[in-house]
Write a protein that holds these residues in place. Sequence first.
Motif, PDB file in Angstrom:
ATOM      1  N   LEU A  82       0.822  -1.207   0.000  1.00  0.00           N
ATOM      2  CA  LEU A  82       0.000   0.000   0.000  1.00  0.00           C
ATOM      3  C   LEU A  82       0.860   1.263   0.000  1.00  0.00           C
ATOM      4  CD1 LEU A  82      -2.828  -1.056   2.485  1.00  0.00           C
ATOM      5  CD2 LEU A  82      -2.785  -1.215   0.001  1.00  0.00           C
ATOM      6  N   TYR A  83       2.000   1.203   0.590  1.00  0.00           N
ATOM      7  CA  TYR A  83       2.897   2.367   0.626  1.00  0.00           C
ATOM      8  C   TYR A  83       3.354   2.712  -0.795  1.00  0.00           C
ATOM      9  CZ  TYR A  83       7.022   5.172   1.876  1.00  0.00           C
ATOM     10  OH  TYR A  83       7.952   6.173   1.981  1.00  0.00           O
ATOM     11  N   GLU A  99      -6.556   8.691  -0.233  1.00  0.00           N
ATOM     12  CA  GLU A  99      -7.000   9.085   1.119  1.00  0.00           C
ATOM     13  C   GLU A  99      -7.138   7.852   2.004  1.00  0.00           C
ATOM     14  OE1 GLU A  99     -10.365  11.846   0.473  1.00  0.00           O
ATOM     15  OE2 GLU A  99     -10.696  11.614   2.646  1.00  0.00           O
ATOM     16  N   ALA A 100      -7.703   6.812   1.436  1.00  0.00           N
ATOM     17  CA  ALA A 100      -7.900   5.578   2.213  1.00  0.00           C
ATOM     18  C   ALA A 100      -6.564   4.987   2.639  1.00  0.00           C
ATOM     19  CB  ALA A 100      -8.692   4.558   1.394  1.00  0.00           C
ATOM     20  N   ILE A 128      -9.560  -0.155   2.406  1.00  0.00           N
ATOM     21  CA  ILE A 128      -9.302  -0.395   0.980  1.00  0.00           C
ATOM     22  C   ILE A 128     -10.488  -1.095   0.330  1.00  0.00           C
ATOM     23  CG2 ILE A 128      -7.753  -1.559  -0.651  1.00  0.00           C
ATOM     24  CD1 ILE A 128      -6.485   0.763   0.884  1.00  0.00           C
ATOM     25  N   VAL A 129     -11.083  -2.030   1.049  1.00  0.00           N
ATOM     26  CA  VAL A 129     -12.173  -2.830   0.457  1.00  0.00           C
ATOM     27  C   VAL A 129     -13.357  -1.958   0.025  1.00  0.00           C
ATOM     28  CG1 VAL A 129     -13.921  -4.565   0.991  1.00  0.00           C
ATOM     29  CG2 VAL A 129     -11.528  -5.001   1.547  1.00  0.00           C
ATOM     30  N   PHE A 205     -15.841   1.950   8.155  1.00  0.00           N
ATOM     31  CA  PHE A 205     -15.182   2.446   6.939  1.00  0.00           C
ATOM     32  C   PHE A 205     -16.273   2.686   5.909  1.00  0.00           C
ATOM     33  CE2 PHE A 205     -11.228   1.531   8.692  1.00  0.00           C
ATOM     34  CZ  PHE A 205     -11.010   0.182   8.941  1.00  0.00           C
ATOM     35  N   GLY A 206     -16.139   3.746   5.145  1.00  0.00           N
ATOM     36  CA  GLY A 206     -17.149   3.994   4.119  1.00  0.00           C
ATOM     37  C   GLY A 206     -16.538   4.628   2.888  1.00  0.00           C
ATOM     38  N   ALA A 207     -17.151   4.376   1.769  1.00  0.00           N
ATOM     39  CA  ALA A 207     -16.705   5.019   0.528  1.00  0.00           C
ATOM     40  C   ALA A 207     -17.928   5.332  -0.313  1.00  0.00           C
ATOM     41  CB  ALA A 207     -15.751   4.119  -0.240  1.00  0.00           C
TER      42      ALA A 207
END
Lengths: 306, 163, 651
Positions: A82-83, A99-100, A128-129, A205-207
């Motif tokens: 992820l980095y 952002e996530a 991420i999901v 978590f939300g997107a």
Amino acid sequence: MYEGVSSPIIHRPKTLSEFAQTSQKATSPLIWSGGSSIMTGKNTYPLINSNFDSIIYLGDIKELEDFQRNDRIAEFGAMVNLYDLANYGKNVLPSILLEAINSIGVSIITKRATLGGALSIVNPVTSIVPVMIALNASVELRYMKKKRFKNHWIQASQLIDKNGQISIPPKGLITKVRVGVSDMSTFGKFLKAGSYNRSPEETVFGAFVTHVNQNTLSQAHLVLTFPTVGTYTSRDMDNIFNSLKFPIGKDGESSLIKSISTFIDSSFSILPLQKALLEGFIEDIVGSLNEIALTEPNYAKGESYE
Amino acid sequence: MKIECVIDGKMLSLNLNSNKPLSLVLQEDLDNSTVNAHCRGRLCGLCAVLMDNEAVLSCMVPAFELNEKEIRTFETFQKERSMRDIERAYDEVGVKPCETCYQSRSIIIESLSNKLLERPNTPSEQIISELSVIDCSCMDTEDMLKIVKRVTDLKRRRNVRRS
Amino acid sequence: MADRKGFTKYNIQYGLILRSPIGHSKLLGFNLPNLDKSFFILKGEDLEGNNSISFIDGDIPIFASGEIAYKGQPLLALFGTDFESVEIALSKITPITEPIDEESGPTEFIEPYEYSFGKEQIPSDEELSKMRKTESEFTFNATLFSNPYRYATYAWLDGKGITIESPSQWEEPIRKNVSYHTGISENLIEIINQKHFSKRDEYLITPVIFSVIAAIAAKKTGLPTRMRSVARAARPQFKIKKTTYFDEEGNMAFEDADMSVDQGAYPIAPHELQRQAMAGLLPLYRVGRFRGRVSILKSFNAPASFSGGLGYPEASAASSVHISKLPMKNTLTPIQYFDSFDSGSTKFNDILPSIDISEYQDSIEKISELSSYNRKWMTNSLMKSEFGLMGNIRGIGFAMAVGIAGFSTTFAKHSPFEAQITYTQKHNISLNTSGSSSRDIEYWKSIIENEIVEKKGSEGAFIFIERSSDTIDSGPDTLNRFTSCLTPQLKEAAMKIDSIKDKEKPPISIRFKVENPNSPCEFEPSGFGAEIIELSISEYSYKPVVRNIWATLNLDNVINTKDVKERIKRHILLTLEECGAVLSNTCKINLSIVDHNKNDGILSSIVAIAKSMTMGAFLNALKQATGKESPELPTGAVNIESLLSGRSNEN
């Protein structure tokens, strides 16, 4: 002594075809990408009540570390951490995804957390999901079927089963992830409330991703993850957003929140705190969309709300 | 599983369970007194060590990844020059971490300050975010920032003098 | 000194504890898997003599036997060839239990402690019913602290004796209890005290239990034993209610304080807790009459006694919150209200001598100005009352506290905790005490050098006696005893030595109590602190986010300002963490220290002051931010969301 007697065998395939051969022979392997989620599990060591007898480590498969892009999509190998994802994709990836990743914050963890791993954990531990699902990302899934190694591209949302858990076929593997590049007409909002590792039952978590056409939305997608419970996504919920005309007032907002809560309640039992955090998220989304609707150039041409 | 690696300057050949976390290897097999935490997944941040010069949480590193790696725990790190810089920064700012997180925080500061040398424009929020991996609130954010910046400054000056 | 260099992982037995997964119930037995002979189980019924350890004035069972008192109680210990095998085997052992029908709530453990003082009489009920009153209630919920720090306890036989290695804030109970359970004489028991850092008295009681278990296992099998544990501590539940009655002229005629403390299943030092709590309940202003009552309850919760304090910080914090409720009208902030009446000194009483807060007025004003406390308090209150929740979720809180340290005079009179200073034949000074830390030793050295003139600056003049079975038991290293209590006692003893050393033939020894048993009051106040905390409730996470902290300390004697600043900051932050607060990215502690330079002054108890004023200020700020009168501690996102939504029982 435990040591030596119970040590899982480590397989380190160098290519995907070696992986296929190894997984065919292994009885019940544990697929190991970055291992950050596995190593932070409660009963990881010693393995208590587990069926794994071997570990297939993906870190030596170079194909899984590739990154490609064109003007429409970016494609990452599942072993990209992820980095690196946030670094390579800084000018390319949608801001909601960046952002996530940044919300996980700590490079000491993001350097070990891989994209494929993040998308494979039964109960998602990162944001991420929901973000990948909301972005309509697609994943290449490889799995054994009738002694043959198949590969399929599927929508990330198809990883979620009816219980809201991520479900990958046994000995299956996510090898690549494709996501659309950053697009000016796309609106995105991300929520991370709480701390997964310290208080998962209080975390949300939300997107939310949508295309904005003046005062209406299209292809709206709201995805919510409640760690320890599951991930929720629903076409009906998305269609409610698609049917709205912005700006909407307080009543409209309350009605929207109520509808979404009803959808969630029908599938999951969540804490009042998580509901309150979700409400705050919806209010935030509505506030931003209202603002966009009110500042769109078309409205400046003589139209008025008075 | 036989693992060969360098830990605290010693070339070791260890017979370990392949998935044993490095933190437990250090605590139980090597009796290292500087790594004492094992939080079982809560990411307390108290088990940091340097693996190939970069800070890692030792609870997240399985034994099978250790082959041919070089690990430095606080046991050796505290004798290094970099630790003098960190101690000096603690002294100048007037505050130091508590005994619970002293070792881990110092190692993370070391790793973070090396990164800041390469990226001097890293925003403060990101620095604070990096330090937040440690679940110990013995220092306020302003003091932590001052310490990290001072350590980076000391390293930069030394690098300039050398060149 | 014995060491474990000869040990390898192949000649040690490793042990872990099985803790009860359920609360109060009958324990009928265990479902045991088939274990080969490399395993060894120790249960309550296997222990010779009593299945308990003694600690100060109470007993704590080592293992549950017949009945499980609380969730998490040790049920048995399993030993094997390595930790992994033991852990796996332990996961297969389950207790066989039966629920207990008669569930009851907490019960009174000892007689409540009641104390009253003042010039006036206690008004009658009829008189009280006619008076205006201000009430406040506070709850500090029981908390189990467990930090991820693992420590090892070793025990191995050494000839006829045994060596125990463990971190410990007090070695003597380890020695006594190991001797009792193994039959090995106390002078053949060597204790190696591992380096440790105790935030909340984690290494006071639990290491005793583990040491005894490890010693018994070592003796039974002959093998060196290693046990593993995380550092645990439990804080009791405190419920405090304070009521102040005002006469017709608006003076505080009478104050009533009622406190109940639930110390869980096995209360330790309950009488001392009552005294410490009473000290915290005393008002820091003049009242016609004060009456306090402290009850100790026993319940089926984890035993909770020492947790970095013994009731004083919580009681003192509650007093601070009560002060902020006293202003009748919103036209005065708590600090302005406190300034407005000529409180004068509090009356001398059996618990604390007279205290005059007006001495510290300047310090309070300083932090009030720096923080713009009055303006912010008024703004927040106004916004809250006009706009309700929508208007404002910010709060600013003020608290003040006096520090106390060590055990009470009553406790000291009956306790065996002493130390000894000796002027040797070679004209050196030796100090025999079980208490030590490198910081304390430096203080003691400087005091001795000051008092015994000839030794000033001379090298090798000070000898600190190494630990052995001849070391005098000075009691537990808690409540700042060794810094704030032993030091003045040592000073007096050193002065006596100085006055007689030229008249009498050395060696000259003076033995003294760690706490002063001749003090007219139960406690001596040492230092004063005041703090202001500004916080807001995060709209994203519902957590209380501390934005700024201003604190001032007035100390009688400061030897190392930097050290004091560091420690006070640390304890402020630790207390905030315990309260459930998070810090903002820009949070800063603005701290000022005033050294009153009283040479005969006691070194102040930083911990008591920091905890008291931080808890009090945080509660006051939280009260203002949530608009609720008595938020509970520790707080968190769930509690705050529940408070703000009105779902909680809060008024």
